[in-house]
Design a protein around this motif. Structure first.
Motif, PDB file in Angstrom:
ATOM      1  N   THR A   1       0.860  -1.192   0.000  1.00 36.24           N
ATOM      2  CA  THR A   1       0.000   0.000   0.000  1.00 36.24           C
ATOM      3  C   THR A   1       0.897   1.243   0.000  1.00 36.24           C
ATOM      4  O   THR A   1       1.247   1.741  -1.041  1.00 36.24           O
ATOM      5  N   ARG A   2       1.339   1.663   1.205  1.00 34.02           N
ATOM      6  CA  ARG A   2       2.303   2.766   1.282  1.00 34.02           C
ATOM      7  C   ARG A   2       3.071   2.613   2.579  1.00 34.02           C
ATOM      8  O   ARG A   2       2.545   2.082   3.545  1.00 34.02           O
ATOM      9  N   GLU A   3       4.310   3.098   2.593  1.00 36.71           N
ATOM     10  CA  GLU A   3       5.186   2.848   3.739  1.00 36.71           C
ATOM     11  C   GLU A   3       4.648   3.403   5.068  1.00 36.71           C
ATOM     12  O   GLU A   3       4.936   2.868   6.134  1.00 36.71           O
ATOM     13  N   ASP A   4       3.842   4.468   5.008  1.00 35.22           N
ATOM     14  CA  ASP A   4       3.346   5.074   6.244  1.00 35.22           C
ATOM     15  C   ASP A   4       2.022   4.473   6.716  1.00 35.22           C
ATOM     16  O   ASP A   4       1.491   4.884   7.743  1.00 35.22           O
ATOM     17  N   HIS A   5       1.495   3.517   5.980  1.00 37.69           N
ATOM     18  CA  HIS A   5       0.135   3.005   6.248  1.00 37.69           C
ATOM     19  C   HIS A   5      -0.035   2.515   7.687  1.00 37.69           C
ATOM     20  O   HIS A   5      -0.946   2.924   8.402  1.00 37.69           O
ATOM     21  N   SER A   6       0.860   1.643   8.102  1.00 36.43           N
ATOM     22  CA  SER A   6       0.708   1.030   9.416  1.00 36.43           C
ATOM     23  C   SER A   6       0.711   2.090  10.524  1.00 36.43           C
ATOM     24  O   SER A   6      -0.139   2.071  11.427  1.00 36.43           O
ATOM     25  N   GLU A   7       1.660   3.032  10.419  1.00 32.84           N
ATOM     26  CA  GLU A   7       1.788   4.021  11.495  1.00 32.84           C
ATOM     27  C   GLU A   7       0.614   4.988  11.534  1.00 32.84           C
ATOM     28  O   GLU A   7       0.094   5.295  12.613  1.00 32.84           O
ATOM     29  N   VAL A   8       0.185   5.459  10.371  1.00 39.95           N
ATOM     30  CA  VAL A   8      -0.931   6.413  10.374  1.00 39.95           C
ATOM     31  C   VAL A   8      -2.219   5.702  10.831  1.00 39.95           C
ATOM     32  O   VAL A   8      -3.046   6.299  11.547  1.00 39.95           O
ATOM     33  N   ALA A   9      -2.352   4.424  10.484  1.00 40.74           N
ATOM     34  CA  ALA A   9      -3.538   3.672  10.925  1.00 40.74           C
ATOM     35  C   ALA A   9      -3.519   3.526  12.449  1.00 40.74           C
ATOM     36  O   ALA A   9      -4.553   3.737  13.108  1.00 40.74           O
TER      37      ALA A   9
ATOM     38  N   ASN B   1       2.759  17.537  18.633  1.00 38.46           N
ATOM     39  CA  ASN B   1       3.302  16.839  19.805  1.00 38.46           C
ATOM     40  C   ASN B   1       2.412  15.685  20.288  1.00 38.46           C
ATOM     41  O   ASN B   1       2.807  14.893  21.127  1.00 38.46           O
ATOM     42  N   GLU B   2       1.199  15.603  19.750  1.00 46.62           N
ATOM     43  CA  GLU B   2       0.312  14.475  20.097  1.00 46.62           C
ATOM     44  C   GLU B   2       0.550  13.266  19.187  1.00 46.62           C
ATOM     45  O   GLU B   2       0.002  12.197  19.409  1.00 46.62           O
ATOM     46  N   ILE B   3       1.317  13.487  18.123  1.00 51.50           N
ATOM     47  CA  ILE B   3       1.550  12.394  17.164  1.00 51.50           C
ATOM     48  C   ILE B   3       2.752  11.591  17.643  1.00 51.50           C
ATOM     49  O   ILE B   3       3.900  11.989  17.489  1.00 51.50           O
ATOM     50  N   THR B   4       2.466  10.468  18.240  1.00 54.10           N
ATOM     51  CA  THR B   4       3.533   9.698  18.887  1.00 54.10           C
ATOM     52  C   THR B   4       3.805   8.366  18.197  1.00 54.10           C
ATOM     53  O   THR B   4       4.721   7.656  18.566  1.00 54.10           O
TER      54      THR B   4
ATOM     55  N   LYS C   1       6.628   8.054  12.474  1.00 57.97           N
ATOM     56  CA  LYS C   1       8.011   8.552  12.346  1.00 57.97           C
ATOM     57  C   LYS C   1       8.009   9.991  11.841  1.00 57.97           C
ATOM     58  O   LYS C   1       7.149  10.367  11.031  1.00 57.97           O
ATOM     59  N   ASP C   2       9.013  10.769  12.295  1.00 60.15           N
ATOM     60  CA  ASP C   2       9.088  12.190  11.923  1.00 60.15           C
ATOM     61  C   ASP C   2       9.112  12.393  10.413  1.00 60.15           C
ATOM     62  O   ASP C   2       8.509  13.321   9.889  1.00 60.15           O
ATOM     63  N   LYS C   3       9.816  11.502   9.721  1.00 62.75           N
ATOM     64  CA  LYS C   3       9.931  11.711   8.263  1.00 62.75           C
ATOM     65  C   LYS C   3       8.556  11.623   7.576  1.00 62.75           C
ATOM     66  O   LYS C   3       8.299  12.353   6.624  1.00 62.75           O
TER      67      LYS C   3
ATOM     68  N   GLN D   1       6.429  14.697   5.784  1.00 66.12           N
ATOM     69  CA  GLN D   1       5.971  14.514   4.415  1.00 66.12           C
ATOM     70  C   GLN D   1       4.451  14.682   4.246  1.00 66.12           C
ATOM     71  O   GLN D   1       3.994  15.264   3.278  1.00 66.12           O
ATOM     72  N   TYR D   2       3.686  14.186   5.229  1.00 58.85           N
ATOM     73  CA  TYR D   2       2.234  14.128   5.010  1.00 58.85           C
ATOM     74  C   TYR D   2       1.389  14.995   5.941  1.00 58.85           C
ATOM     75  O   TYR D   2       0.218  15.220   5.666  1.00 58.85           O
ATOM     76  N   TYR D   3       1.947  15.461   7.056  1.00 58.94           N
ATOM     77  CA  TYR D   3       1.158  16.228   8.042  1.00 58.94           C
ATOM     78  C   TYR D   3       0.703  17.543   7.425  1.00 58.94           C
ATOM     79  O   TYR D   3       1.509  18.251   6.793  1.00 58.94           O
ATOM     80  N   LYS D   4      -0.598  17.876   7.603  1.00 57.05           N
ATOM     81  CA  LYS D   4      -1.132  19.092   6.976  1.00 57.05           C
ATOM     82  C   LYS D   4      -1.572  20.124   8.006  1.00 57.05           C
ATOM     83  O   LYS D   4      -2.172  21.134   7.662  1.00 57.05           O
ATOM     84  N   GLY D   5      -1.328  19.835   9.293  1.00 51.63           N
ATOM     85  CA  GLY D   5      -1.782  20.762  10.337  1.00 51.63           C
ATOM     86  C   GLY D   5      -0.910  21.991  10.421  1.00 51.63           C
ATOM     87  O   GLY D   5       0.095  22.120   9.721  1.00 51.63           O
ATOM     88  N   LYS D   6      -1.336  22.914  11.323  1.00 49.04           N
ATOM     89  CA  LYS D   6      -0.584  24.172  11.443  1.00 49.04           C
ATOM     90  C   LYS D   6       0.546  24.005  12.440  1.00 49.04           C
ATOM     91  O   LYS D   6       0.432  23.259  13.378  1.00 49.04           O
TER      92      LYS D   6
END
Lengths: 461, 199
Positions: free
Chosen positions: A365-373, A444-447, A450-452, A456-461
């Motif tokens: 799918t995509r490398e970040d899938h597991s973590e974002v899920a 800071n709530e995203i624990t 991974k930072d990378k 790459q994908y975070y859209k918040g302020k």
């Protein structure tokens, strides 16, 4: 297939529920197919359940209504029930016993296969690890289905599981490969309107040409329901392992199957188990669910999505309970979400795909899938806690971060979970919405990511 | 003049101040509008992209529907035509069997059928039923099967026999019709392969 026919016996000792007891029978075999001929010349099919002491107990698939002891003949055909299979079955509609229901002739068979199938050699099984896209965000994103998996949907009466089943059947596909994909759909004891909906839905979407439908409606004899999943899986196995097609088998409603099993068990006066279901319910269900899988050296796969409605929404009921022991996870349809008008009303906190971890990530799918899920799962769980808290102390008593989590819960339900019945989302779109949810939270709530990936994908302020 | 000049000065001052304020407001409004326009541009582009992508999705869906249903319709018509062909071959073959010569090998066939049937039933005390055409052949073959007798009732079939145990509890249908019916799926496949289907 042989030229030899079977002996017809006319000494019927007893008719009991769906069973016929035939006397003075010699050379009958367990599971042998039996043709029951009525006084009026009508023919019904059945199979031998028990033989011994000159008696044979025959289970009549089409019911025993109208049969009488005198004038009824039982012909032991000399073979087990077989399903004619060929590539031609694609695009066809059959009844619960595998007979054409679309006004077309019987398919020209490539071969005839025993509907009980052959158990897969465990040594030859290949571990399922390839992604199937259903186009339903909540399934693809948070409880991903993989080829060869068996992932049941636990629902309740009146909920939208049939809409979901039809949507999955229409939209499911394998991505990133040119491999063929087919859907085998088995409707077990559904209402006529539902059966018609399934048929029309596949026809109108153009998905029927890659599908095979088996429709056993509620007014068909209950005993036929024992056969429906088996003929469906026989066709699926042929398509998968002989023709190399990836096959998704959707079976709804497995509760009706278990009810039919209970009916036969009661008629045989077997010692009942929990809630009257036979003690071998687990073993019997496993003979269906364990027909999912992949084999080494074979191109195709059989993936199962059995759907069952839990009586009184009780997840501890024997049917979901025993199903859960055999399958690899579950998708739970939630009554609360359904009442809120959310479709598909899937309760993600109770749902899980045990093989998801192997079917997602880079290359699938995509490398970040597991973590974002994981992050979204965690955030939604927190949102539920905050909602419960707000019910007691009120919104005014919540902290700023609590309010953020409440927003996450709302965005999750409105934008990710909610989906139109004809909306087919790609995995990229699904992951995009997952990131939109995560972006509601401060960094800071995203624990769990991974930072990378955050960069790459975070859209918040 | 003096008071007028003061008044004019005051008016000028107010006018200049107001002019300055208005110009500043205009400048701010212009900046705001520009900002709003700048901000809405990506949204517009997003909206545009979404409309295009939704449109493409819908077009693909409709294309799939049209192609899928047309392919299926063609295939179904082909199946019906094939079945019609198979049926014609079948009925011609059945006609030939019905009118086949009852001499020569046919009595061997009846012998085999009788032998097979009595073995399967496991009894020798049987009543044999056959059609009017085969009565003589069957009657002469029965001399080899002690305990078997030919029924005076005839049955409607292409050929072959039905055997019933004398107590009436067991019957074995070994007519040509039943044997053909049993093998019909395989025969259909053979015929279809002659039409170039299913190879």
């Amino acid at each position: 297939m042989t030229t030899e026919g079977g002996v017809q016996y006319s000494k019927i000792a007893e008719i009991k529920g769906p069973l016929v007891v035939v006397d003075d029978v010699e050379n009958a075999a367990f599971d042998e197919l039996v043709e029951i001929e009525t006084n009026e010349g009508e023919r019904r099919l059945g199979k031998v359940l028990e033989v011994g002491n000159g008696k044979a107990i025959v289970q009549v698939f089409e019911g025993t209504t109208g049969l009488s002891i005198s004038g009824t003949n039982a012909k032991f055909v000399g073979k087990v029930m077989e399903m004619p299979v060929s590539k031609e079955v694609l695009g066809r509609v059959f009844d619960g016993l595998g007979r054409p229901k679309d006004g077309l002739p019987d398919p020209i068979a490539d071969k005839f296969v025993d509907i009980n199938g052959e158990p897969m050699n465990p040594e030859q099984r290949e571990y399922p690890k390839d992604f199937i896209q259903t186009g339903v965000s909540v399934i693809d994103g948070l409880m991903t289905l993989v080829r060869g998996q068996k992932l049941p949907i636990f629902s309740g009466s009146g909920m939208s599981h049939n809409l979901l089943a039809a949507q999955i059947a229409r939209q499911a596909s394998v991505v990133g490969t040119q491999d063929d994909f087919a859907v085998v759909f088995a409707a077990i004891g559904v209402q006529y309107s539902e059966a018609e909906y399934f048929r029309r839905s596949l026809e109108d979407s153009g998905a029927l040409k890659r599908s095979v439908l088996f429709l056993n409606t509620a007014d068909d004899p209950a005993i036929e329901r024992i056969i429906t999943p088996r003929v469906a899986l026989t066709v699926a196995e042929y398509l998968a392992f002989d023709l190399g097609i990836h096959v998704l088998v959707v079976m709804t409603d497995m509760t009706n199957y278990a009810e039919a099993l209970r009916e036969i068990s009661a008629a045989r006066e077997e010692v009942p188990g929990r809630k009257g279901y036979p003690g071998y319910l687990y073993t019997d269900l496993s003979t269906i669910y364990e027909r999912a899988g992949k084999l080494q050296g074979r191109k195709g796969s059989v993936t199962q999505v059995p759907i069952l409605s839990m009586p009184s929404d009780d997840i501890t009921h024997p049917i979901p309970d025993l199903t859960g022991y055999i399958t690899e996870g579950q998708v739970v349809v939630g009554r609360d979400l359904f009442r809120q008008g959310i479709y598909p009303p899937i309760n993600i906190l109770m749902s899980l795909s045990r093989l998801m971890k192997d079917g997602i990530g880079e290359g699938s799918t995509r490398e970040d899938h597991s973590e974002v899920a994981n992050q979204v799962y965690d955030a939604y769980s927190r949102a539920q806690e905050v909602r419960a808290l707000a019910g007691i102390v009120g919104k005014a008593g919540l902290t700023e971060i609590d309010l953020k989590y409440m927003d996450v819960g709302d965005v999750f339900e409105k934008e990710f979970l909610s989906q139109a019945t004809d909306e087919n989302r790609t995995i990229e779109e699904t992951l995009g919405i997952l990131w939109k949810i995560v972006s509601q939270l401060p960094k800071n709530e995203i624990t769990k990511i991974k930072d990378k990936f955050v960069d790459q994908y975070y859209k918040g302020k | 003049m003096a008071p007028n000049s003061t008044l004019e000065k005051s008016i000028d001052k107010i006018l200049k101040k107001t002019e300055k304020e208005i110009l500043l407001d205009l400048e701010n409004s212009s900046l705001d509008s520009k900002q709003t326009l700048d901000n809405s541009l990506p949204k517009l582009e997003q909206g545009f992209d979404k409309i295009i992508s939704d449109g493409n999705k819908e077009a693909n869906k409709i294309e799939k529907q049209i192609i899928g249903s047309s392919e299926l319709e063609v295939r179904n018509k082909q199946l019906l035509l094939l079945e019609e062909g198979v049926d014609k071959v079948f009925s011609k073959a059945l006609d030939q069997i019905a009118n086949a010569d009852r001499s020569g090998d046919y009595s061997n066939l009846i012998n085999t059928l009788l032998d097979e049937s009595t073995k399967i039933l496991g009894v020798t005390e049987v009543t044999v039923f056959t059609n009017a055409k085969d009565k003589d052949v069957v009657q002469s073959a029965l001399s080899k099967f002690s305990g078997a007798e030919l029924s005076s009732d005839t049955i409607d079939c292409l050929g072959g026999v039905i055997i019933k145990s004398k107590d009436g509890t067991m019957t074995f249908d070994n007519t040509i019709d039943t044997r053909i019916e049993r093998l019909k799926p395989l025969i259909r496949k053979e015929i279809a392969s002659k039409f170039g289907v299913g190879n």
